[in-house]
Scaffold this active site. Sequence first.
Site, PDB file in Angstrom:
ATOM      1  N   GLY A   1      42.614  -6.938 -25.359  1.00 21.30           N
ATOM      2  CA  GLY A   1      41.047  -6.688 -24.786  1.00 21.30           C
ATOM      3  C   GLY A   1      40.306  -6.561 -25.845  1.00 21.30           C
ATOM      4  N   THR A   2      40.214  -5.847 -26.778  1.00 21.44           N
ATOM      5  CA  THR A   2      39.437  -5.911 -28.134  1.00 21.44           C
ATOM      6  C   THR A   2      38.957  -7.192 -28.649  1.00 21.44           C
ATOM      7  OG1 THR A   2      40.539  -3.667 -28.891  1.00 21.44           O
ATOM      8  CG2 THR A   2      39.277  -5.005 -30.537  1.00 21.44           C
TER       9      THR A   2
ATOM     10  N   ASN B   1      37.036   4.469 -19.877  1.00 21.07           N
ATOM     11  CA  ASN B   1      38.532   4.880 -20.290  1.00 21.07           C
ATOM     12  C   ASN B   1      38.893   6.620 -20.281  1.00 21.07           C
ATOM     13  OD1 ASN B   1      37.033   3.775 -22.232  1.00 21.07           O
ATOM     14  ND2 ASN B   1      38.363   4.831 -23.883  1.00 21.07           N
TER      15      ASN B   1
ATOM     16  N   GLN C   1      40.241  -1.382 -18.237  1.00 21.02           N
ATOM     17  CA  GLN C   1      40.483  -0.049 -17.464  1.00 21.02           C
ATOM     18  C   GLN C   1      40.467  -0.401 -15.997  1.00 21.02           C
ATOM     19  OE1 GLN C   1      42.427   2.277 -18.600  1.00 21.02           O
ATOM     20  NE2 GLN C   1      41.980   2.358 -20.877  1.00 21.02           N
TER      21      GLN C   1
ATOM     22  N   SER D   1      43.212  -6.487 -20.637  1.00 20.90           N
ATOM     23  CA  SER D   1      44.345  -6.428 -21.398  1.00 20.90           C
ATOM     24  C   SER D   1      45.658  -6.061 -20.873  1.00 20.90           C
ATOM     25  CB  SER D   1      43.886  -5.205 -22.381  1.00 20.90           C
ATOM     26  OG  SER D   1      44.865  -5.085 -23.249  1.00 20.90           O
TER      27      SER D   1
ATOM     28  N   HIS E   1      48.501  -4.698 -21.543  1.00 25.36           N
ATOM     29  CA  HIS E   1      49.328  -3.689 -21.614  1.00 25.36           C
ATOM     30  C   HIS E   1      48.975  -2.244 -20.795  1.00 25.36           C
ATOM     31  CE1 HIS E   1      47.077  -1.131 -24.699  1.00 25.36           C
ATOM     32  NE2 HIS E   1      46.634  -2.119 -24.814  1.00 25.36           N
TER      33      HIS E   1
ATOM     34  N   CYS F   1      40.022  10.368 -31.728  1.00 27.34           N
ATOM     35  CA  CYS F   1      40.164   8.666 -31.527  1.00 27.34           C
ATOM     36  C   CYS F   1      41.162   8.227 -32.211  1.00 27.34           C
ATOM     37  CB  CYS F   1      38.716   8.295 -32.036  1.00 27.34           C
ATOM     38  SG  CYS F   1      38.617   7.942 -33.894  1.00 27.34           S
TER      39      CYS F   1
END
Length: 399
Positions: A71-72, A151, A179, A199, A201, A325
């Site tokens: 996703g990043t 998220n 998400q 993404s 996962h 984080c």
Amino acid sequence: MRKVYFDHSATTRVLPEVFEAMTPYFLEKFGNASSIHAFGREAKTAMEEARTKVAALLNADPKEIIFTSSGTEADNLAIKGVAMFKGRSKGHIITSKIEHSAVLEPCDFLKRFGFEVTELPVSSEGLVDPGDVERAIRPDTVLITIMAANNEVGTVQPIRDIGRIAQSKDIPFHTDGVQAVAKIPVDVKADNIDMLSLSAHKFHGPKGVGALYVKKGTSIEAIIHGGGHERGLRSSTENIPGIVGLGKAAEIAKRDMESSTSRMRALRDRMIKSVPELVPRSYVNGHKTKRLPNNASFRFDFIEGEGLALQLDMNGIAASTGSACSTGSLEPSHVLLAMGLTHEQAHGSLRITLGRENTEEEVGYFLEVIPVVVSKLREISPFSQERPVGSCEGGRCVQ
Ligand code: PLP
């Protein structure tokens, strides 16, 4: 000890069906999708089938799906790819204060090259106002990027309205759907989306594979250069087992979305109703109705989310907090601060994210444990008003 997993926004378990679909592509069908021989053709066919499944989940054309490593990476490709189209080195980008770092960091990076970025505020419930988006548009705005769902607190954004505004001004609209996909219906056509990141996962596919939907005709530049894979937008030999897993997970998400999300919604609603009843001075973060079906985010006065997550872990419950984080920093969550919470309130937050396999019984167990661990932590909390000022316990005094 029993184990309960309530951290599905961090990652999810690969479903057995997904795992089974992937394994032949490690062992027997290991070809490179660019090779012309039978092994290569087999890999290519599997990849194109997966592309069709991902496209079907979004109501897109398979040609509009670009596979990425995450996703990043999809977020980076959308943001840097549009910003730098045809060597452009200046322009204005609109985003929000509550985006994931996979969006905020590429935007920050682009500032170094002369881009200007407007980070829109959100309401106390975490909502972006489409009117704010419209008012922020400038003649040099090159991109609007607003996440579909958050998220941390699960707030679902009015992306259809934002997309309509972007379309009327002819500005590309990207949404981070990492998400949202598989938890709420996303239709790139009806929602006026030009680019969407996802993404695998996050919805029972493998880690390390994602995709970017890029609407036909969108002006975008590659950010990874090489052999010209993925229509020149993402060079590198494709991760066939991962892509097959993503395709299978997308197929299952489409097939089961209604049933699995209605179950999660019922469990979430039970939590959201019960926690404030069972635990004094506890509150729900985020929007009451416009929220992901699997997200229950809470905050508790006088305690720290980290301590709470650790206590829950000691009871076998995996949950997360908004404050720490990925780097392990103890800075409070930028999302909760943007929603107007104080540092103390933000530090006292806990995120529960449900999955399709969670049960009523597990929620019942959580509801038994949470009042006990909160009151235990409050007993030793220097901030707790439950203890009179001046009292000391275990070396910590309330002043
Ligand atoms: N965007 C959002 C909203 C996320 O929640 C995450 C992961 O937590 C990402 C992007 C990054 O996705 P990935 O882990 O596939 O890089």
